[in-house]
Design a protein around this motif. Structure first.
Motif, short mmCIF file in Angstrom:
data_model
loop_
_atom_site.label_atom_id
_atom_site.label_comp_id
_atom_site.label_asym_id
_atom_site.label_seq_id
_atom_site.Cartn_x
_atom_site.Cartn_y
_atom_site.Cartn_z
N PHE A 53 0.84 -1.21 0.00
CA PHE A 53 0.00 0.00 0.00
C PHE A 53 0.87 1.26 0.00
N TYR A 54 1.91 1.24 0.82
CA TYR A 54 2.82 2.40 0.87
C TYR A 54 3.53 2.59 -0.47
N GLU A 55 3.98 1.50 -1.05
CA GLU A 55 4.68 1.56 -2.33
C GLU A 55 3.77 2.17 -3.40
N ALA A 56 2.53 1.71 -3.45
CA ALA A 56 1.59 2.23 -4.44
C ALA A 56 1.29 3.70 -4.20
N SER A 57 1.15 4.07 -2.94
CA SER A 57 0.87 5.47 -2.59
C SER A 57 1.99 6.40 -3.04
N ILE A 58 3.24 5.96 -2.85
CA ILE A 58 4.40 6.77 -3.26
C ILE A 58 4.40 6.93 -4.78
N LYS A 59 4.13 5.84 -5.50
CA LYS A 59 4.10 5.91 -6.95
C LYS A 59 3.00 6.86 -7.43
N ALA A 60 1.84 6.82 -6.76
CA ALA A 60 0.73 7.69 -7.15
C ALA A 60 1.07 9.16 -6.91
N LYS A 61 1.71 9.44 -5.78
CA LYS A 61 2.04 10.83 -5.46
C LYS A 61 3.10 11.41 -6.39
N THR A 62 3.90 10.53 -6.99
CA THR A 62 4.92 11.01 -7.94
C THR A 62 4.36 11.03 -9.36
N GLY A 63 3.07 10.77 -9.50
CA GLY A 63 2.43 10.85 -10.81
C GLY A 63 2.46 9.58 -11.63
N ILE B 40 -1.47 1.56 -9.93
CA ILE B 40 -2.60 0.66 -10.21
C ILE B 40 -2.14 -0.79 -10.23
N LYS B 41 -0.99 -1.05 -10.82
CA LYS B 41 -0.47 -2.43 -10.88
C LYS B 41 -0.23 -3.00 -9.48
N VAL B 42 0.32 -2.17 -8.59
CA VAL B 42 0.56 -2.63 -7.22
C VAL B 42 -0.77 -2.91 -6.51
N TYR B 43 -1.72 -1.99 -6.65
CA TYR B 43 -3.03 -2.18 -6.02
C TYR B 43 -3.73 -3.42 -6.57
N LEU C 166 -8.77 1.92 -4.41
CA LEU C 166 -7.64 2.82 -4.64
C LEU C 166 -7.13 2.73 -6.08
N ALA C 167 -7.20 1.53 -6.65
CA ALA C 167 -6.83 1.36 -8.06
C ALA C 167 -7.81 2.12 -8.94
N GLY C 168 -9.09 2.06 -8.59
CA GLY C 168 -10.11 2.78 -9.35
C GLY C 168 -9.90 4.29 -9.30
N LEU C 169 -9.55 4.77 -8.11
CA LEU C 169 -9.28 6.21 -7.97
C LEU C 169 -8.10 6.64 -8.85
N GLN C 170 -7.06 5.82 -8.86
CA GLN C 170 -5.91 6.14 -9.70
C GLN C 170 -6.27 6.09 -11.18
N PRO D 63 -18.14 -2.49 2.27
CA PRO D 63 -17.57 -1.50 3.20
C PRO D 63 -17.19 -0.16 2.57
N TYR D 64 -16.87 -0.15 1.28
CA TYR D 64 -16.44 1.09 0.63
C TYR D 64 -17.46 1.54 -0.42
N ARG D 65 -18.71 1.24 -0.15
CA ARG D 65 -19.79 1.49 -1.12
C ARG D 65 -19.83 2.95 -1.57
N HIS D 66 -19.77 3.88 -0.65
CA HIS D 66 -19.97 5.29 -0.99
C HIS D 66 -18.80 5.86 -1.78
N ILE D 67 -17.59 5.41 -1.47
CA ILE D 67 -16.45 5.84 -2.26
C ILE D 67 -16.56 5.25 -3.67
N ALA D 68 -17.03 4.00 -3.75
CA ALA D 68 -17.22 3.36 -5.05
C ALA D 68 -18.23 4.15 -5.89
N LEU D 69 -19.33 4.58 -5.25
CA LEU D 69 -20.33 5.39 -5.96
C LEU D 69 -19.72 6.70 -6.45
N GLU D 70 -18.85 7.28 -5.64
CA GLU D 70 -18.19 8.53 -6.03
C GLU D 70 -17.28 8.31 -7.24
N ILE D 71 -16.55 7.19 -7.25
CA ILE D 71 -15.69 6.88 -8.40
C ILE D 71 -16.54 6.66 -9.65
N LEU D 72 -17.65 5.94 -9.50
CA LEU D 72 -18.54 5.72 -10.63
C LEU D 72 -19.09 7.04 -11.17
#
Length: 235
Positions: A113-123, A129-132, A152-156, A181-190
């Protein structure tokens, strides 16, 4: 040949009770029987005892090894997070990446998760997405963790114009149903994906589902309400 000591007969000569004599004879018979059994089966008993000791020793060694391994992983993880706090994201990402590859413990998953987050923050959204996606496919972690990785992959994916909206929708749609558990965030991504493809009616429907759900977090409901106002003004 049965060998009896002189003591029972001397007791008889001195007037010892007959019951005592028989008890002593019986004890001698038992002792000789035990000795015969030991000569015949003692080696097996010793072998079994050795096997038991070896098994216990092996288990203790494994326990110690596991504990030592977890401690070593914890130290590496702490070093990586310290590097991250110091602004050394590249060095931290390298350690997180190695931990995620080398260990199947919780440290490995968290490192991913940390590795993916760092990659996302660097653009580097594709790499994130691959890590997630790897986490989401890992059957050894809980479903809620896999769902979080997919979210998180969907957000990216919403940051990558080359990723078709239908691919994002297909991945996130199952996570938007009631009870997940993450229904509302999923709806936001959709909703964001629908906006990107120009389907404003679908976007409004997803934002409305968030606003109308009293179980949604206040922050998400506020964002959804604001987006509904913006989309309403655009028509």
């Amino acid at each position: 040949m049965l060998s009896l000591s002189w003591r029972p007969f001397s007791l008889f000569l001195w007037g010892a009770p007959v019951g005592d004599i028989f008890r002593e004879v019986d004890e001698e018979l038992k002792q000789e029987r035990y000795e015969k059994l030991w000569r015949r089966y003692g080696k097996y008993a010793i072998g079994g005892a050795i096997m038991m000791v070896a098994a216990v020793a092996g288990w203790k060694f494994w326990e110690t090894h596991q504990t030592s391994q977890r401690l070593a992983e914890g130290v590496k993880f702490a070093v990586a997070t310290e590097l991250l706090r110091d602004g050394k994201a590249r060095e931290a990402a390298e350690i997180f990446g190695k931990l995620s590859e080398e260990t199947a413990s919780g440290y490995g998953t968290l490192s991913s998760f940390y590795e993916a987050s760092i990659k996302a923050k660097t653009g580097n959204h594709i790499a994130a997405i691959k890590v997630y996606d790897e986490i989401a496919k890992n059957g050894s972690v809980s479903r809620s963790i896999r769902d979080l990785a997919s979210i998180l992959a969907g957000l990216q994916a919403t940051h990558v114009p080359s990723i078709d909206g239908t691919i994002i929708t297909k991945k996130i749609q199952p996570l938007s149903v009631a009870g997940r558990p993450y229904r509302h965030i999923a709806l936001e991504i959709l909703a964001l994906t629908a906006e990107r493809t120009g389907d404003l009616a679908e976007a409004r429907a997803n934002y409305r589902a968030i606003v109308d759900d009293p179980n949604a977090a206040a922050e998400i409901r506020t964002r959804a309400a604001q987006m509904l106002n913006i989309l309403g003004k655009s028509n």
